[in-house]
Structure formats: C-alpha cells, structure tokens
Design a protein around this motif. Structure first.
Motif, short mmCIF file in Angstrom:
data_model
loop_
_atom_site.label_atom_id
_atom_site.label_comp_id
_atom_site.label_asym_id
_atom_site.label_seq_id
_atom_site.Cartn_x
_atom_site.Cartn_y
_atom_site.Cartn_z
N ARG A 37 -6.22 6.78 -5.66
CA ARG A 37 -7.14 7.65 -4.93
C ARG A 37 -6.45 8.98 -4.66
NH1 ARG A 37 -11.25 4.58 -2.46
NH2 ARG A 37 -10.98 2.38 -2.90
N GLU B 71 0.96 5.56 0.33
CA GLU B 71 0.34 6.86 0.58
C GLU B 71 1.42 7.92 0.49
OE1 GLU B 71 -2.01 9.45 3.93
OE2 GLU B 71 -2.56 7.35 3.65
N ALA C 97 0.86 -1.18 0.00
CA ALA C 97 0.00 0.00 0.00
C ALA C 97 0.90 1.23 0.00
CB ALA C 97 -0.91 -0.01 1.21
N ARG D 190 -3.19 7.91 -2.75
CA ARG D 190 -3.21 6.57 -2.17
C ARG D 190 -3.36 5.49 -3.23
NH1 ARG D 190 -7.37 8.11 2.65
NH2 ARG D 190 -5.87 9.28 3.90
N THR E 65 3.90 2.90 -6.61
CA THR E 65 2.80 1.94 -6.79
C THR E 65 3.24 0.74 -7.62
OG1 THR E 65 1.86 2.92 -8.82
CG2 THR E 65 1.07 3.78 -6.70
N GLU F 189 -12.83 12.00 -1.41
CA GLU F 189 -11.95 11.03 -2.06
C GLU F 189 -12.42 10.75 -3.48
OE1 GLU F 189 -11.82 6.58 -1.03
OE2 GLU F 189 -10.08 7.45 -0.01
N ALA G 229 -3.65 13.78 -0.17
CA ALA G 229 -3.09 12.43 -0.02
C ALA G 229 -3.32 11.66 -1.30
CB ALA G 229 -3.75 11.71 1.16
N ARG H 151 1.89 12.08 0.69
CA ARG H 151 1.30 13.39 1.03
C ARG H 151 2.00 14.45 0.19
NH1 ARG H 151 -3.05 13.20 4.74
NH2 ARG H 151 -2.85 11.21 5.80
#
Length: 139
Positions: free
Chosen positions: A58, A26, A24, A48, A131, A73, A46, A28
């Motif tokens: 996201r 994330e 995962a 994601r 990712t 979101e 953010a 910022r």
C-alpha cells in the motif's frame, strides 16, 4: 509404548518451537510530485505491508493532498513494485519504472487524472526488504 507417548513434551519445550512470520511494515518516506513545473513538490508518503495480504503493498498519501480531505491509499501487487525497480512495468492503474540509477517513478491512474510520483529507489528497496524479513514468534 513409544517414547513420545511415555514422555510427552513439556509446555516449555512446546513453546520453544518457533515459526517465522513477516511482521506488519510501515515505512515513512518523502516523495516528489512530478509536474510541468520545474520545482518538485515534496510530500510525505507511507509505504505499508500487512502479513494478512502477503502479495500486496500500500502507498498512502496524506489527507491534505486529496480534495475529499482523506488519506488516499493505493493497493497493488508487491511484485509490481519489485519488478518496476528493474524495468518499466504495469499496464493498469499503477505503473512503475526506474528513472536513472537512484530514482523510481510510480504513476497512478484514476478517473480524476494521473499522478506521477518519484521515489528514491533505496527507500523502496529498504521497504521491500523489510516486507520479506521474517520475525521469529512462538508457535
């Protein structure tokens, strides 16, 4: 009898086998809201990615920006974000295009209106690279 049946792998040998998965992610970042006002409004955003949804990304805007007081979101294809860093793309609720060599614009369409947000391309590329980066985990 085969060598495998006579000498089955030990537990330590079985755990040595690893699989590559993407963790995962994330990230910022600070983005800029584009309006008619000559001064840009900077906002925290953010970015994601969840391995359970490998084709989606996201973008989450903070609760303070929404009339409902909740995070806003947007979920859309990762391929759309990737392609939009090279050339204008998107025909639905999310559109992405490069803005010069160092900026990209993401346009969000909703029944309440349109939000135009500018990002540094370097931040979006860093997020997209993460990712795709596999993490080795035991099988």
């Amino acid at each position: 009898m085969s060598a495998t049946a006579e000498n089955p792998p030990t537990a330590s040998a079985a755990t040595a086998v690893a699989t590559a998965v993407v963790a995962a992610v994330e990230e910022r970042v600070t983005a800029r809201v584009i309006t008619d006002d000559p001064l840009y409004r900077k906002i925290p955003v953010a970015l994601r990615f969840a391995p359970a949804e490998p084709l989606a990304v996201r973008i989450v805007f903070p609760a303070g920006l929404s009339p409902e007081g909740t995070d806003n979101e947007w979920v859309f294809p990762r391929a759309l974000l990737e392609a939009g860093l090279q050339a204008p793309t998107g025909t639905g609720d999310v559109r992405v295009w490069p803005c010069g060599r160092v900026q990209a614009v993401v346009e969000f369409h909703s029944p309440e209106g349109v939000a135009v947000i500018q990002f540094d391309i370097a931040a979006l590329r860093r997020f997209l690279r993460r990712t795709n980066a596999p993490v080795t985990q035991p099988a």
